[in-house]
Enzyme design. Structure first.
Site, short mmCIF file in Angstrom:
data_model
loop_
_atom_site.label_atom_id
_atom_site.label_comp_id
_atom_site.label_asym_id
_atom_site.label_seq_id
_atom_site.Cartn_x
_atom_site.Cartn_y
_atom_site.Cartn_z
N CYS A 163 35.08 41.49 -8.29
CA CYS A 163 34.27 42.71 -8.48
C CYS A 163 35.03 43.80 -9.23
O CYS A 163 34.45 44.84 -9.57
CB CYS A 163 33.79 43.25 -7.13
SG CYS A 163 35.06 44.03 -6.12
N ASP A 223 -13.20 62.53 -33.63
CA ASP A 223 -12.59 62.93 -34.90
C ASP A 223 -12.24 64.41 -34.86
O ASP A 223 -12.75 65.17 -34.02
CB ASP A 223 -13.55 62.65 -36.05
CG ASP A 223 -13.76 61.16 -36.28
OD1 ASP A 223 -12.87 60.37 -35.89
OD2 ASP A 223 -14.82 60.77 -36.83
N CYS A 274 40.40 43.73 -6.87
CA CYS A 274 39.74 42.44 -6.67
C CYS A 274 39.55 41.71 -7.99
O CYS A 274 39.15 42.31 -9.00
CB CYS A 274 38.39 42.66 -5.99
SG CYS A 274 37.43 41.16 -5.77
N CYS A 324 34.11 40.89 -1.13
CA CYS A 324 33.79 39.71 -1.94
C CYS A 324 33.98 38.43 -1.13
O CYS A 324 33.27 37.44 -1.34
CB CYS A 324 34.65 39.67 -3.21
SG CYS A 324 34.00 40.70 -4.55
N CYS A 334 38.72 40.71 -2.81
CA CYS A 334 38.71 41.80 -1.84
C CYS A 334 37.92 41.37 -0.61
O CYS A 334 37.25 40.33 -0.60
CB CYS A 334 38.09 43.06 -2.45
SG CYS A 334 36.31 42.95 -2.75
#
Length: 491
Positions: free
Chosen positions: A116, A306, A113, A24, A21
């Protein structure tokens, strides 16, 4: 215009042929300009189209100039060149990422794509930002800043490496000093694109919005011995998972007094059975959890008493980490009201100096803990009858060094060790022939009960040795914990 260089042209062309794409393509060209990823996908695709077209037009013009200097008949040759240019132009158009028509909301599945898997195509626009912001707003969180986290399918790493190997030859031929580590990560590109859009939708932008993606079709990409290069084209895009919202923890600190001898500091559970109906931490946390709309909490304090020991004086420092609170903004008046609500909820405890603190400030409660001092008052019983003179020498005893083996009563949860501790001062108040009050100022971490009765000789020296009679402790109160935190707040 996209800041691409001449050396990038063959890489861009090869990536488009492989089915990458537009965004990318920018990543593999190692383009670190964030604004390039923020522009619309359509504009990025068009600019890549123009970038490729400019390259082809330049090559065509150069070829035409060369042909003009040949002796071939110009008319026939020019017609052939024109025909070839048209065919070539038609072929190159297939290399350019599909530009969506106005009104389209997502790319066709055939154009997903190969790297991706659609994350940087469909899920990096204003529509998806609005979808995320609607989920966040529905959760009713209060926040001032925002962090966007992204979870991606593991196979994206495999596909990215495959695509890098595909263009590696072109990178070397162009003498480009680039490595796989120089490629912009999908997560980074996604954040660069979406952070601004989400900030716009959510207003003020410590709060985390998490988005995740899965792609079942390519899950088997990770179960490989051989993998195609470039990666195969997927038939579908990634699936967006539910948006996860997470507010960073809020820390609330203060000091507490405990007035009951039947109230543990934390829930007392033995063999899966609860022994006491409540605890200090639960009494404090109940109000804070409901007010901050938090999903849980972690309690910590400067030491612990305690169940049968009271904590008096200025109280014991404590802090609560409230997990994933939906509300985080409280002014001083509201915090004071929360303190009053806690104090009115039970007569067994009282809280003071309640305040919101930072995570870093929490360290002040623990740092140098064993160097701090604590003060106690103990009611002592002696087997042998005594008078005032028999215990007067204790007040003159200073800086008494003890060697304490891990007490038998806590040996099930603490490692066996010998701990060196110091009793700085002691004072006495005679009551009768078998009872007196003993006030002590000691190093933090000293086991007072074991100092009194000796724990079968595991604490040396002990009060039995000093008085030369059997002694035991009937009551114990913590009078002060000398830790200068959190800051005192005037009543």
């Amino acid at each position: 215009m996209l800041p691409l260089k001449e050396n990038d042209r063959p890489i861009v062309k090869k990536l488009l042929e492989a089915g990458c794409c537009a965004r990318c393509v920018l990543r593999f060209c190692c383009l670190g300009v964030q604004s390039a990823y923020r522009q619309s996908y359509e504009d990025t695709a068009r600019e890549l189209c123009a970038f490729i077209s400019d390259s082809e037009n330049t090559e065509s013009q150069d070829a035409a100039v060369l042909e003009q200097h040949t002796e071939d008949p110009p008319s026939k040759k020019m017609k052939m060149d024109a025909a070839e240019t048209e065919v070539q132009s038609e072929g190159d158009s297939a290399l350019v990422p599909t530009v969506m028509e106005e009104g389209d909301t997502e790319p066709a599945d055939s154009d997903v794509c190969v790297v991706c898997l659609g994350v940087l195509q469909q899920f990096c626009d204003e529509a998806y930002a609005i979808k995320i912001s609607e989920v966040v707003k529905a959760e009713n969180y209060q926040f001032d800043t925002m962090v966007l986290s992204v979870s991606l399918p593991a196979q994206l790493s495999v596909r990215e490496h495959s695509c890098w190997l595909h263009v590696k030859k072109e990178v070397r031929e162009k003498s480009m000093c680039l490595d796989m580590d120089d490629v912009i990560q999908v997560k980074e590109a996604f954040k660069w694109t979406m952070q601004g859009l989400l900030s716009k939708e959510l207003g003020g932008v410590p709060f985390e919005v998490g988005v995740g993606f899965t792609h079942p079709e390519t899950d088997s990409d990770c179960h490989f011995l051989k993998f195609p290069c470039p990666p195969t084209r997927p038939a579908s895009k990634c699936i967006a998972q539910d948006v996860q919202c997470l507010h960073v923890s809020v820390f609330v600190a203060g000091r507490y007094n405990k007035f009951s001898r039947t109230l543990p500091q934390t829930p007392w559970v033995i063999d899966g059975e609860r022994r006491m109906e409540s605890s200090v931490e639960e009494l404090i946390a109940a109000t804070l959890l409901s007010s901050f709309w938090a999903e849980g909490f972690n309690f910590s304090s400067s030491g612990r008493e305690d169940v049968d020991v009271r904590t008096l004086g200025n109280g014991r420092p404590f802090a609560l980490e409230l997990l994933n609170p939906h509300r985080a903004r409280f002014n001083k008046a509201e915090i004071r009201q929360l303190q009053e609500t806690i104090n009115q909820s039970s007569d067994k405890i009282r809280v003071r100096d309640l305040q919101i603190v930072s995570r870093d400030a929490m360290g002040h409660m623990k740092e140098g803990e064993e160097d701090k001092t604590k003060s106690y008052t103990a009611l002592i019983w002696t087997q042998k009858a005594i008078d005032k003179e028999d215990i007067a020498f204790l007040e003159e005893t200073k800086e008494l060094n003890l060697a304490q083996k891990t007490p038998l009563r806590v040996l099930h949860r603490r490692p066996l060790a010998v701990r060196e501790r110091v009793i700085h001062t002691m004072s006495t108040c005679f009551l009768d022939a078998h009872h007196f009050h003993l006030k002590l100022r000691t190093q933090a971490g000293t086991y007072i009960k074991e100092f009194v009765h000796g724990d079968f000789g595991r604490t040396k020296p002990n009060l039995c040795d000093l008085l030369k009679t059997e002694t035991d402790i009937l009551e114990l109160d913590v009078e002060s914990v000398d830790v200068d935190w959190p800051p005192s707040i005037p009543e």
